[in-house]
Design a protein around this motif. Structure first.
Motif, PDB file in Angstrom:
ATOM      1  N   UNK B 123       0.815  -1.219   0.000  1.00 52.01           N
ATOM      2  CA  UNK B 123       0.000   0.000   0.000  1.00 52.01           C
ATOM      3  C   UNK B 123       0.846   1.266   0.000  1.00 52.01           C
ATOM      4  N   UNK B 124       2.031   1.199   0.561  1.00 50.84           N
ATOM      5  CA  UNK B 124       2.909   2.365   0.522  1.00 50.84           C
ATOM      6  C   UNK B 124       4.311   1.907   0.146  1.00 50.84           C
ATOM      7  N   UNK B 125       5.182   2.857  -0.058  1.00 49.05           N
ATOM      8  CA  UNK B 125       6.565   2.543  -0.406  1.00 49.05           C
ATOM      9  C   UNK B 125       7.249   1.928   0.821  1.00 49.05           C
ATOM     10  N   UNK B 126       7.911   0.806   0.626  1.00 50.19           N
ATOM     11  CA  UNK B 126       8.610   0.157   1.737  1.00 50.19           C
ATOM     12  C   UNK B 126      10.092   0.087   1.380  1.00 50.19           C
ATOM     13  N   UNK B 127      10.902   0.843   2.093  1.00 53.52           N
ATOM     14  CA  UNK B 127      12.340   0.837   1.839  1.00 53.52           C
ATOM     15  C   UNK B 127      13.021  -0.017   2.895  1.00 53.52           C
ATOM     16  N   UNK B 128      13.793  -1.002   2.470  1.00 51.18           N
ATOM     17  CA  UNK B 128      14.459  -1.817   3.485  1.00 51.18           C
ATOM     18  C   UNK B 128      15.652  -1.111   4.108  1.00 51.18           C
ATOM     19  N   UNK B 129      15.767  -1.221   5.416  1.00 50.05           N
ATOM     20  CA  UNK B 129      17.033  -0.914   6.079  1.00 50.05           C
ATOM     21  C   UNK B 129      17.819  -2.217   6.147  1.00 50.05           C
ATOM     22  N   UNK B 130      19.081  -2.116   6.460  1.00 51.21           N
ATOM     23  CA  UNK B 130      19.893  -3.327   6.602  1.00 51.21           C
ATOM     24  C   UNK B 130      20.723  -3.208   7.869  1.00 51.21           C
ATOM     25  N   UNK B 131      21.290  -4.320   8.282  1.00 48.11           N
ATOM     26  CA  UNK B 131      22.092  -4.284   9.502  1.00 48.11           C
ATOM     27  C   UNK B 131      23.497  -3.762   9.198  1.00 48.11           C
ATOM     28  N   UNK B 132      24.104  -3.154  10.180  1.00 43.81           N
ATOM     29  CA  UNK B 132      25.469  -2.654  10.025  1.00 43.81           C
ATOM     30  C   UNK B 132      26.445  -3.813   9.959  1.00 43.81           C
ATOM     31  N   UNK B 133      26.150  -4.846  10.758  1.00 48.24           N
ATOM     32  CA  UNK B 133      27.085  -5.969  10.822  1.00 48.24           C
ATOM     33  C   UNK B 133      26.369  -7.249  10.397  1.00 48.24           C
ATOM     34  N   UNK B 134      27.141  -8.183   9.926  1.00 43.90           N
ATOM     35  CA  UNK B 134      26.594  -9.453   9.452  1.00 43.90           C
ATOM     36  C   UNK B 134      25.859 -10.143  10.599  1.00 43.90           C
ATOM     37  N   UNK B 135      24.608 -10.462  10.352  1.00 44.64           N
ATOM     38  CA  UNK B 135      23.803 -11.134  11.366  1.00 44.64           C
ATOM     39  C   UNK B 135      23.499 -10.251  12.559  1.00 44.64           C
ATOM     40  N   UNK B 136      23.793  -8.948  12.457  1.00 44.67           N
ATOM     41  CA  UNK B 136      23.662  -8.019  13.592  1.00 44.67           C
ATOM     42  C   UNK B 136      24.408  -8.548  14.810  1.00 44.67           C
ATOM     43  N   UNK B 137      25.503  -9.218  14.541  1.00 47.24           N
ATOM     44  CA  UNK B 137      26.256  -9.823  15.639  1.00 47.24           C
ATOM     45  C   UNK B 137      27.339  -8.911  16.180  1.00 47.24           C
ATOM     46  N   UNK B 138      27.564  -7.783  15.506  1.00 48.24           N
ATOM     47  CA  UNK B 138      28.562  -6.864  16.019  1.00 48.24           C
ATOM     48  C   UNK B 138      29.986  -7.316  15.797  1.00 48.24           C
ATOM     49  N   UNK B 139      30.195  -8.112  14.758  1.00 51.19           N
ATOM     50  CA  UNK B 139      31.557  -8.601  14.510  1.00 51.19           C
ATOM     51  C   UNK B 139      32.131  -8.042  13.209  1.00 51.19           C
ATOM     52  N   UNK B 140      31.514  -8.386  12.053  1.00 55.58           N
ATOM     53  CA  UNK B 140      32.011  -7.937  10.765  1.00 55.58           C
ATOM     54  C   UNK B 140      30.987  -7.025  10.105  1.00 55.58           C
ATOM     55  N   UNK B 141      31.464  -6.096   9.279  1.00 56.73           N
ATOM     56  CA  UNK B 141      30.546  -5.192   8.592  1.00 56.73           C
ATOM     57  C   UNK B 141      29.756  -5.936   7.514  1.00 56.73           C
ATOM     58  N   UNK B 142      28.481  -5.579   7.382  1.00 53.36           N
ATOM     59  CA  UNK B 142      27.690  -6.042   6.237  1.00 53.36           C
ATOM     60  C   UNK B 142      28.255  -5.391   4.978  1.00 53.36           C
ATOM     61  N   UNK B 143      27.945  -5.926   3.799  1.00 56.17           N
ATOM     62  CA  UNK B 143      28.449  -5.313   2.553  1.00 56.17           C
ATOM     63  C   UNK B 143      27.726  -3.988   2.284  1.00 56.17           C
ATOM     64  N   UNK B 144      28.168  -2.939   2.951  1.00 57.84           N
ATOM     65  CA  UNK B 144      27.447  -1.662   2.927  1.00 57.84           C
ATOM     66  C   UNK B 144      27.333  -1.100   1.512  1.00 57.84           C
ATOM     67  N   UNK B 145      28.411  -1.193   0.744  1.00 56.53           N
ATOM     68  CA  UNK B 145      28.390  -0.598  -0.602  1.00 56.53           C
ATOM     69  C   UNK B 145      27.440  -1.366  -1.515  1.00 56.53           C
ATOM     70  N   UNK B 146      27.490  -2.689  -1.442  1.00 57.81           N
ATOM     71  CA  UNK B 146      26.614  -3.503  -2.284  1.00 57.81           C
ATOM     72  C   UNK B 146      25.146  -3.209  -1.954  1.00 57.81           C
ATOM     73  N   UNK B 147      24.861  -3.092  -0.679  1.00 59.88           N
ATOM     74  CA  UNK B 147      23.478  -2.845  -0.267  1.00 59.88           C
ATOM     75  C   UNK B 147      23.067  -1.408  -0.583  1.00 59.88           C
ATOM     76  N   UNK B 148      24.000  -0.477  -0.440  1.00 55.04           N
ATOM     77  CA  UNK B 148      23.696   0.918  -0.788  1.00 55.04           C
ATOM     78  C   UNK B 148      23.343   1.015  -2.266  1.00 55.04           C
ATOM     79  N   UNK B 149      24.048   0.217  -3.106  1.00 51.11           N
ATOM     80  CA  UNK B 149      23.760   0.236  -4.543  1.00 51.11           C
ATOM     81  C   UNK B 149      22.357  -0.280  -4.836  1.00 51.11           C
ATOM     82  N   UNK B 150      21.814  -1.089  -3.936  1.00 46.77           N
ATOM     83  CA  UNK B 150      20.443  -1.585  -4.094  1.00 46.77           C
ATOM     84  C   UNK B 150      19.426  -0.614  -3.498  1.00 46.77           C
ATOM     85  N   UNK B 151      19.911   0.502  -2.990  1.00 43.48           N
ATOM     86  CA  UNK B 151      19.002   1.526  -2.496  1.00 43.48           C
ATOM     87  C   UNK B 151      18.886   1.603  -0.987  1.00 43.48           C
TER      88      UNK B 151
END
Lengths: 317, 446
Positions: B123-151
């Motif tokens: 019904x409305x625009x749904x923009x996904x957020x993503x976690x900063x770290x893989x699995x939100x485990x606070x260990x390694x960064x998620x692929x921020x650039x790849x995900x940013x390229x997806x919006x």
């Protein structure tokens, strides 16, 4: 009065009324056959989410001496372990047409939630760190028995007040009945805020002891040491334990109370626990009388007769 | 036949007639013509093949919620992208940013694409957020650039935050060049551990373990220093204390790229609301004392709050029919946010009675924090104007409609709210997303 959930907010009159009623049941308990038919046909369920054999036995004894049927819902072997919600457990009990549920729960406020969901009476037998109203009533009754009245008494509550439902109920009961309360504990074992508490506070037990009529010791648990709330139990005992030396500095008429079970050698020295002025066993005995009074108050007279009429019948029965 | 089936049942061109327009440039009388997804004209006495009556209403640029839990994947019994979007649209939101605290969390391209696909016909625009770290485990960064390229624009380890200062520093540094926003859930775990409500007078009386304000404030203090160190865009989730907001305001005056959001419940309810042990009042951060509520209201009135969010957190009934200490945190909020805010905070017109805020919030400040300010956090080029050529994301609010908040009638699958039964004044009448009326006369068309 439908439920007994907490002492906070109860008037002096309603506390006095329960204590006067307790006198009658203490008299019944002194008889050769301490049993009356006052609650015949009523069913009282105990629902203990935390183990407390002493409190549960006290309530069940009280119910049985009033001729109520009791049923005991043991959480450790029940569907609660299988993920049943508190509400479903309560509704299941109520479907068995019980008249009162006595609940002990590790989470503060659980009896209030039950009272919202159930039509029957709810008795709080201890919720989290919050309240333990029948403990406060039996403590007040014990002091009233000893001193005649709580008016003008000075009571020191010593120990782990932060995590104590006994302290929270007793502060309201003692002060409502006219006593003055001083909390004695290190800052780490006090509630984060005492705003709205009608109490004084001190970290100096030695200075407080000679000024009080009652020392109320709380149970000190080993785990508090692991939470860095006190450095060691040894240091706790050195600063806040009622040692033989400290007990000797009490006023002549001063008494010692403890909700039990005692950690002898931690908050109380073994020799002090055995002194005449230590009223622990009086507290236990009075616990049954107080709980009879509360059950009677909540459950009798629902058919229209007054409490005093019921009690007359009970006393003659 | 396929062509028939695909014909949208909404009009391609229509006029919103009879309303006032309120946008970044102010408030004025105007009709708005929408054509082919865009605003075609704004002015007096406009006409179009179809008229959507908006008499007595206020038309605002579409509302935006940067913090909405959609429950999908993993918690579909409590919410879905579609049910959340429907609740959002009924609440006037044309865009929501879906939190990544799902199961599994949104931390890779496949998951982001999944949410985008699910949202395509919502019904409305749904923009996904993503976690900063893989699995939100606070260990390694998620692929921020790849995900940013997806919006993906917002990265958050919700519910946990990023306690590790070095890791947060790296995320801010790495994200700075990508133009993404690193979102911190400000709670020092060692101070908050075991806490179920705000630590203070009420927690002491109720015998409930507390979370001190300082558990939030020490993180804000530290992370503002990291924002200064890195130059990255740091955004704080639902700041709840007066001191936190004062620190953010100070940092902004010093030119740091810092933003923050406030949850409506932190403005409307204080920790005294927990006195009945109602699990619906259990939030994280917890409800704070009255002084903090007032400070947040004042900050909103002064235009210092970047955005007001629902912090919509769906739960099944059984997660809330338990003792307070065992209950899940959070409540449902998308559908009622703007109505609650209008009813409790603003003085739209002369009224008496009710629990008015001490400092009434101006309508422009309220709508700004719900519309063009969060929209600009998603897209800095967003102008926040109802003008010819702009994408037709519009919210039409009837400020005088009265109704009662009944969670059972909501579109969300989650019913938990501490505001059940409140009398509301002000209601979303129409919601237009990309030129499509998804809500007409308070009824969802999708």
């Amino acid at each position: 009065m439908k439920h007994l959930l907490g002492i906070a907010g109860m008037s002096r009159e309603s506390l006095d009324e329960l204590l006067v009623l307790t006198d009658s049941f203490a008299e019944i308990n002194a008889r050769a056959i301490p049993k009356v038919p006052a609650l015949r046909g009523k069913t009282v369920a105990t629902l203990f989410f935390e183990d407390s054999t002493r409190t549960r036995l006290s309530f069940e004894t009280a119910a049985k001496r009033l001729s109520a049927d009791t049923l005991s819902f043991s959480v450790s072997s029940s569907s609660v372990k299988k993920g049943e919600s508190l509400r479903d457990t309560a509704l299941t009990l109520e479907a068995m047409r019980i008249d009162a549920v006595v609940v002990r729960h590790g989470s503060s406020g659980a009896p209030w939630q039950l009272a919202r969901w159930l039509d029957c009476s709810v008795l709080n037998a201890g919720d989290g760190w919050h309240e333990h109203p029948t403990q406060a009533l039996l403590d007040a009754f014990t002091l009233r028995q000893r001193f005649g009245s709580l008016d003008g008494l000075r009571v020191a509550i010593v120990g782990d007040i932060k995590h104590s439902r006994v302290a929270r109920s007793n502060v309201w009961a003692f002060t409502a009945l006219g006593a003055e309360v001083v909390l004695v504990a290190p800052r780490t074992l006090l509630p984060p805020s005492l705003e709205g508490w009608p109490v004084q506070m001190s970290e100096d037990l030695d200075a407080v002891l000679p000024t009080v009529d009652v020392v109320y010791l709380l149970r000190m648990q080993l785990e508090r040491q692991n939470e860095a709330l006190v450095p060691t139990l040894r240091e706790y005992t050195a600063r806040f334990g009622l040692t033989v030396d400290r007990a000797a500095r009490l006023a002549d008429r001063a008494v010692v109370l403890h909700p039990g079970p005692m950690n002898r050698g931690v908050e109380i020295a073994p020799e002090v626990a055995d002194l005449e002025r230590c009223l622990v066993l009086d507290q236990v005995a009075n616990g049954v009388s107080v709980r009879m009074a509360v059950l009677f108050k909540l459950l009798a007279g629902a058919d229209g007769s007054t409490a005093s009429e019921e009690l007359d019948r009970a006393g003659n029965g | 036949m396929p062509a028939m089936a695909e014909t949208p049942h909404y009009p391609g061109e229509f006029v919103l007639r009879g309303a006032e327009v309120l946008d970044r440039s102010g408030r004025r009388r105007a009709d708005v013509v929408v054509r082919d997804g865009l605003i075609a004209a704004v002015g007096d006495a406009l006409s179009a093949p179809l008229v959507l009556d908006a008499g007595g209403c206020i038309i605002t640029p579409g509302l935006v919620d940067l913090n909405a839990g959609v429950g999908q994947p993993g918690f579909e019994e409590t919410e879905s992208v579609h049910s959340a979007a429907r609740a959002a649209a009924l609440g006037g939101f044309t865009t929501i940013v879906a939190r990544a605290d799902t199961n599994p969390v949104i931390d890779c391209a496949a998951m982001v694409k999944e949410i985008v696909a699910l949202g395509a016909d919502a019904a409305c625009r749904v923009l996904p957020a993503a976690t900063v770290t893989v699995g939100a485990k606070g260990e390694r960064l998620s692929p921020l650039a790849e995900l940013a390229a997806l919006g993906v624009r917002f990265f958050a380890d919700d519910g946990r935050g990023i306690p590790d200062a070095r890791l947060l520093r790296r995320a801010l540094e790495y994200g700075a060049a990508l133009g993404v926003v690193i979102v911190q859930f400000a709670e020092e775990p060692s101070l908050a551990a075991g806490g179920e409500m705000h630590e203070g007078m009420w927690s002491s009386l109720l015998g409930i373990a507390g979370i001190p304000s300082e558990a939030e404030e020490v993180v804000v203090m530290r992370d503002l220093a990291l924002a200064r160190l890195t130059g990255g865009h740091l955004h704080f989730r639902t700041l709840s204390t007066a001191a936190s907001w004062a620190m953010v305001a100070g940092a902004r005056r010093r030119g740091l790229q810092v933003s923050a959001e406030a949850a409506l419940h932190h403005l409307l309810l204080s920790d005294s609301a927990c006195a009945e042990f109602d699990p619906a009042t259990k939030f994280r951060p917890p409800l704070r004392p009255e002084d903090d509520c007032r400070a947040l209201q004042a900050a909103l009135a002064a235009g210092e709050i970047d955005c007001l969010v629902s912090d919509h957190t769906p739960h099944s009934v059984q997660d809330k029919e338990v003792p307070f200490g065992e209950a899940a945190v959070g409540a449902s909020g998308l559908e009622w946010l703007v109505a609650l805010a209008l009813s409790e905070l603003t003085l739209v017109d002369a009224r008496d009675g009710g629990d008015r805020a001490a400092i009434p919030v101006g309508l422009a400040e309220l709508i700004g924090a719900l519309s063009w300010k969060p929209a600009a956090l998603i897209d800095p080029a967003h102008r926040g104007l109802i003008e010819r050529g702009a994408v037709a994301d519009l919210t039409v609010i009837d400020p005088t409609a009265t109704w009662v908040l009944d969670p059972r009638l909501g579109a969300s699958r989650s019913r938990s709210t501490p505001f059940a039964g409140r009398a509301l004044r002000g209601r979303v009448r129409h919601t237009i997303v990309r030129g499509v009326p998804v809500v007409i006369d308070a009824v969802a068309e999708r």
